[in-house]
Scaffold this motif. Structure first.
Motif, PDB file in Angstrom:
ATOM      1  N   PRO A 164      -5.199 -11.605   7.745  1.00 49.03           N
ATOM      2  CA  PRO A 164      -4.771 -10.540   6.614  1.00 49.03           C
ATOM      3  C   PRO A 164      -4.904  -8.434   6.591  1.00 49.03           C
ATOM      4  CG  PRO A 164      -6.689 -11.722   5.361  1.00 49.03           C
ATOM      5  CD  PRO A 164      -6.333 -12.230   6.494  1.00 49.03           C
ATOM      6  N   TRP A 165      -6.188  -7.902   7.322  1.00 48.11           N
ATOM      7  CA  TRP A 165      -6.710  -6.755   7.555  1.00 48.11           C
ATOM      8  C   TRP A 165      -5.572  -6.591   8.246  1.00 48.11           C
ATOM      9  CZ3 TRP A 165      -8.583  -3.024   6.387  1.00 48.11           C
ATOM     10  CH2 TRP A 165      -9.228  -1.999   6.891  1.00 48.11           C
ATOM     11  N   TYR A 166      -4.668  -7.166   9.415  1.00 44.80           N
ATOM     12  CA  TYR A 166      -3.716  -6.254  10.602  1.00 44.80           C
ATOM     13  C   TYR A 166      -1.875  -6.496   9.781  1.00 44.80           C
ATOM     14  CZ  TYR A 166      -7.492  -7.558  13.165  1.00 44.80           C
ATOM     15  OH  TYR A 166      -9.290  -7.858  13.563  1.00 44.80           O
ATOM     16  N   ALA A 167      -2.111  -7.063   8.279  1.00 46.23           N
ATOM     17  CA  ALA A 167      -0.725  -6.413   7.875  1.00 46.23           C
ATOM     18  C   ALA A 167      -0.681  -4.962   7.731  1.00 46.23           C
ATOM     19  CB  ALA A 167      -1.264  -7.578   6.465  1.00 46.23           C
ATOM     20  N   TYR A 168      -1.500  -4.173   7.678  1.00 45.10           N
ATOM     21  CA  TYR A 168      -2.103  -3.036   7.520  1.00 45.10           C
ATOM     22  C   TYR A 168      -1.011  -2.264   9.150  1.00 45.10           C
ATOM     23  CZ  TYR A 168      -3.267  -4.067   3.253  1.00 45.10           C
ATOM     24  OH  TYR A 168      -3.452  -4.895   2.681  1.00 45.10           O
ATOM     25  N   PHE A 169      -1.359  -2.867   9.818  1.00 49.51           N
ATOM     26  CA  PHE A 169      -0.988  -2.726  11.686  1.00 49.51           C
ATOM     27  C   PHE A 169      -0.409  -3.411  12.469  1.00 49.51           C
ATOM     28  CE2 PHE A 169      -5.366  -2.003   9.297  1.00 49.51           C
ATOM     29  CZ  PHE A 169      -5.430  -1.026   9.327  1.00 49.51           C
ATOM     30  N   ASP A 170       0.249  -2.124  13.280  1.00 50.24           N
ATOM     31  CA  ASP A 170       0.902  -3.278  14.596  1.00 50.24           C
ATOM     32  C   ASP A 170      -0.301  -3.804  15.764  1.00 50.24           C
ATOM     33  OD1 ASP A 170       2.336  -3.884  16.283  1.00 50.24           O
ATOM     34  OD2 ASP A 170       3.471  -1.665  16.932  1.00 50.24           O
ATOM     35  N   SER A 171      -0.358  -4.756  15.642  1.00 52.12           N
ATOM     36  CA  SER A 171      -1.368  -5.616  16.367  1.00 52.12           C
ATOM     37  C   SER A 171      -1.077  -6.141  17.503  1.00 52.12           C
ATOM     38  CB  SER A 171      -1.845  -6.212  15.734  1.00 52.12           C
ATOM     39  OG  SER A 171      -1.544  -7.384  15.528  1.00 52.12           O
ATOM     40  N   SER A 172       1.024  -5.357  17.801  1.00 53.88           N
ATOM     41  CA  SER A 172       1.465  -6.383  19.072  1.00 53.88           C
ATOM     42  C   SER A 172       0.812  -6.606  20.072  1.00 53.88           C
ATOM     43  CB  SER A 172       3.179  -6.046  19.268  1.00 53.88           C
ATOM     44  OG  SER A 172       2.839  -4.550  19.263  1.00 53.88           O
ATOM     45  N   ASN A 173      -0.217  -5.298  21.147  1.00 54.15           N
ATOM     46  CA  ASN A 173      -0.636  -4.452  22.175  1.00 54.15           C
ATOM     47  C   ASN A 173      -1.975  -5.308  22.663  1.00 54.15           C
ATOM     48  OD1 ASN A 173      -1.510  -2.968  19.955  1.00 54.15           O
ATOM     49  ND2 ASN A 173      -1.479  -0.562  21.728  1.00 54.15           N
ATOM     50  N   TYR A 174      -2.426  -5.821  21.461  1.00 53.53           N
ATOM     51  CA  TYR A 174      -3.908  -6.074  21.531  1.00 53.53           C
ATOM     52  C   TYR A 174      -4.502  -7.130  21.839  1.00 53.53           C
ATOM     53  CZ  TYR A 174      -5.705  -3.511  17.663  1.00 53.53           C
ATOM     54  OH  TYR A 174      -5.974  -2.139  16.228  1.00 53.53           O
ATOM     55  N   SER A 175      -3.483  -8.447  23.041  1.00 52.98           N
ATOM     56  CA  SER A 175      -3.672  -9.323  23.352  1.00 52.98           C
ATOM     57  C   SER A 175      -3.461  -8.655  25.375  1.00 52.98           C
ATOM     58  CB  SER A 175      -2.630 -10.243  23.906  1.00 52.98           C
ATOM     59  OG  SER A 175      -0.990  -9.579  23.934  1.00 52.98           O
ATOM     60  N   GLN A 176      -2.854  -7.377  25.923  1.00 51.20           N
ATOM     61  CA  GLN A 176      -3.097  -6.919  26.676  1.00 51.20           C
ATOM     62  C   GLN A 176      -4.379  -5.586  26.874  1.00 51.20           C
ATOM     63  OE1 GLN A 176       0.239  -7.186  25.112  1.00 51.20           O
ATOM     64  NE2 GLN A 176       0.047  -9.091  26.569  1.00 51.20           N
ATOM     65  N   SER A 177      -4.917  -5.318  25.378  1.00 49.93           N
ATOM     66  CA  SER A 177      -6.103  -4.492  25.235  1.00 49.93           C
ATOM     67  C   SER A 177      -7.308  -4.147  26.140  1.00 49.93           C
ATOM     68  CB  SER A 177      -6.043  -3.529  23.898  1.00 49.93           C
ATOM     69  OG  SER A 177      -5.242  -3.169  23.486  1.00 49.93           O
ATOM     70  N   ASN A 178      -7.696  -3.521  26.894  1.00 45.98           N
ATOM     71  CA  ASN A 178      -8.663  -3.675  27.382  1.00 45.98           C
ATOM     72  C   ASN A 178     -10.492  -3.047  26.527  1.00 45.98           C
ATOM     73  OD1 ASN A 178      -8.108  -4.633  30.211  1.00 45.98           O
ATOM     74  ND2 ASN A 178      -7.280  -2.479  30.992  1.00 45.98           N
ATOM     75  N   PHE A 179     -10.879  -4.340  25.808  1.00 38.11           N
ATOM     76  CA  PHE A 179     -11.734  -3.240  24.888  1.00 38.11           C
ATOM     77  C   PHE A 179     -13.392  -3.139  25.263  1.00 38.11           C
ATOM     78  CE2 PHE A 179      -8.580  -6.329  22.557  1.00 38.11           C
ATOM     79  CZ  PHE A 179      -8.417  -5.496  21.785  1.00 38.11           C
ATOM     80  N   SER A 180     -13.501  -2.450  25.098  1.00 35.31           N
ATOM     81  CA  SER A 180     -14.538  -1.566  25.882  1.00 35.31           C
ATOM     82  C   SER A 180     -15.732  -0.826  25.404  1.00 35.31           C
ATOM     83  CB  SER A 180     -14.479  -0.913  27.553  1.00 35.31           C
ATOM     84  OG  SER A 180     -13.553   0.475  26.727  1.00 35.31           O
ATOM     85  N   ILE A 181     -14.971   0.033  24.051  1.00 40.55           N
ATOM     86  CA  ILE A 181     -15.944   1.020  23.672  1.00 40.55           C
ATOM     87  C   ILE A 181     -16.843   0.919  22.111  1.00 40.55           C
ATOM     88  CG2 ILE A 181     -15.788   2.632  22.109  1.00 40.55           C
ATOM     89  CD1 ILE A 181     -12.467   3.396  23.356  1.00 40.55           C
ATOM     90  N   LEU A 182     -16.235  -0.193  21.169  1.00 42.64           N
ATOM     91  CA  LEU A 182     -16.495  -0.894  20.007  1.00 42.64           C
ATOM     92  C   LEU A 182     -17.361  -2.278  20.424  1.00 42.64           C
ATOM     93  CD1 LEU A 182     -14.850   1.130  17.391  1.00 42.64           C
ATOM     94  CD2 LEU A 182     -17.056   1.954  18.348  1.00 42.64           C
ATOM     95  N   LEU A 183     -16.090  -2.608  20.845  1.00 39.72           N
ATOM     96  CA  LEU A 183     -16.088  -4.345  21.454  1.00 39.72           C
ATOM     97  C   LEU A 183     -16.123  -5.398  22.227  1.00 39.72           C
ATOM     98  CD1 LEU A 183     -12.823  -4.292  19.362  1.00 39.72           C
ATOM     99  CD2 LEU A 183     -15.607  -5.141  18.520  1.00 39.72           C
ATOM    100  N   SER A 184     -16.990  -6.227  22.658  1.00 38.77           N
ATOM    101  CA  SER A 184     -16.619  -6.542  23.670  1.00 38.77           C
ATOM    102  C   SER A 184     -15.618  -8.046  23.939  1.00 38.77           C
ATOM    103  CB  SER A 184     -18.239  -7.313  24.638  1.00 38.77           C
ATOM    104  OG  SER A 184     -19.123  -6.357  24.680  1.00 38.77           O
ATOM    105  N   LYS A 185     -14.798  -7.953  24.791  1.00 37.75           N
ATOM    106  CA  LYS A 185     -14.025  -9.117  25.370  1.00 37.75           C
ATOM    107  C   LYS A 185     -14.289 -10.517  26.210  1.00 37.75           C
ATOM    108  CE  LYS A 185      -8.547  -9.831  26.652  1.00 37.75           C
ATOM    109  NZ  LYS A 185      -7.850  -8.941  27.035  1.00 37.75           N
ATOM    110  N   LYS A 186     -14.629 -11.304  25.985  1.00 35.09           N
ATOM    111  CA  LYS A 186     -14.778 -12.443  26.547  1.00 35.09           C
ATOM    112  C   LYS A 186     -13.781 -13.098  27.023  1.00 35.09           C
ATOM    113  CE  LYS A 186     -19.193 -11.321  25.106  1.00 35.09           C
ATOM    114  NZ  LYS A 186     -20.877 -11.983  24.427  1.00 35.09           N
ATOM    115  N   GLU A 187     -13.315 -14.134  27.277  1.00 36.56           N
ATOM    116  CA  GLU A 187     -13.177 -15.697  28.060  1.00 36.56           C
ATOM    117  C   GLU A 187     -13.290 -16.756  26.432  1.00 36.56           C
ATOM    118  OE1 GLU A 187      -9.967 -15.116  29.838  1.00 36.56           O
ATOM    119  OE2 GLU A 187     -11.230 -13.047  30.137  1.00 36.56           O
TER     120      GLU A 187
END
Length: 240
Positions: A204-227
């Motif tokens: 529900p939180w992402y109803a307010y934001f376009d999250s279409s590019n998140y799958s290609q994002s390189n998260f490294s500042i506040l978050l860690s992306k793991k497989e």
């Protein structure tokens, strides 16, 4: 203030222009200047006592989210805060307010869930949803009255007519830090330890934001992306 063990802490509107300028002042001077904030608040708030109270809320946001803002300062070393797009700055403010006063997040989640089944939501629906979490009392009602004009100003919902609201167009976020902060806020306030990237478009939180590019994002500042074994991986908090 709290109800049912949940912290509320907010009973007056925080104008975006004041919080936005206070963030800029802090990033440029590394100071939370209460006098500066109060002067700006008087431009938007009638009455000295109300301006003083609203000033306290802005100071609390900056103080409690100082670590996050210091991360942002380092990332903005070569550009000014004011050069960020208005949607990025509004999303930033929304996240900082939600992290400081989680009733904001709970309100937005309730609204998002409601908008999934109907296009228009009335004040009665909003009050019932929030009061089911915080309890039914005057303190909660005052907080809702303060938050509704704030989240309208921050481009999450629109006021169609008196006490009737619709969801606004999704905010398109271009700044990498703000993109991560949106996910960081959801993970922190939802009480989860991680989040599957494939789940973003359904939450529900992402109803307010376009999250279409998140799958290609390189998260490294506040978050860690793991497989993960399935999907596009999952995200965990890097900064507490």
């Amino acid at each position: 203030m709290s109800s049912k063990g949940k912290y509320i802490g907010l009973n007056q509107r925080i104008p975006f222009a004041v919080l936005d300028s206070a963030i800029q002042y802090f990033l440029e001077n590394n100071i939370i200047d209460r006098d500066y904030i109060f002067q700006r608040m008087q431009e938007y708030t009638a009455g000295t006592n109300r301006a003083k109270k609203a000033t306290i809320y802005v100071v609390q946001i900056l103080s409690r989210q100082k670590t996050l803002l210091e991360h942002l300062r380092r990332l903005l070393s070569n550009i000014s805060y004011s050069s960020l797009r208005i949607e990025d700055r509004k999303a930033l403010c929304l996240c900082l307010i939600s992290l400081t006063y989680p009733i904001t997040y709970d309100l937005l989640i309730a609204l998002s869930q409601g908008f999934k089944v109907q296009n228009l939501i009335n004040k009665k629906f909003i009050s019932e949803k929030v009061m089911s979490i915080y309890g039914s009392n005057r303190t909660v009602d005052i907080a809702i009255d303060a938050l509704l004009p704030m989240i309208i100003e921050l481009n999450t919902i629109k006021r169609e007519k008196v006490s009737i609201y619709s969801i606004a167009s999704k905010m398109i976020i271009s700044n990498k830090f703000v993109s991560e902060l949106i996910v960081y806020t959801d993970i922190r306030l939802s009480g989860s330890k991680s989040l599957l990237i494939d789940e973003l478009k359904y939450k529900p939180w992402y109803a307010y934001f376009d999250s279409s590019n998140y799958s290609q994002s390189n998260f490294s500042i506040l978050l860690s992306k793991k497989e993960s074994a399935i999907g596009k991986g999952y995200l965990t908090l890097k900064v507490n």
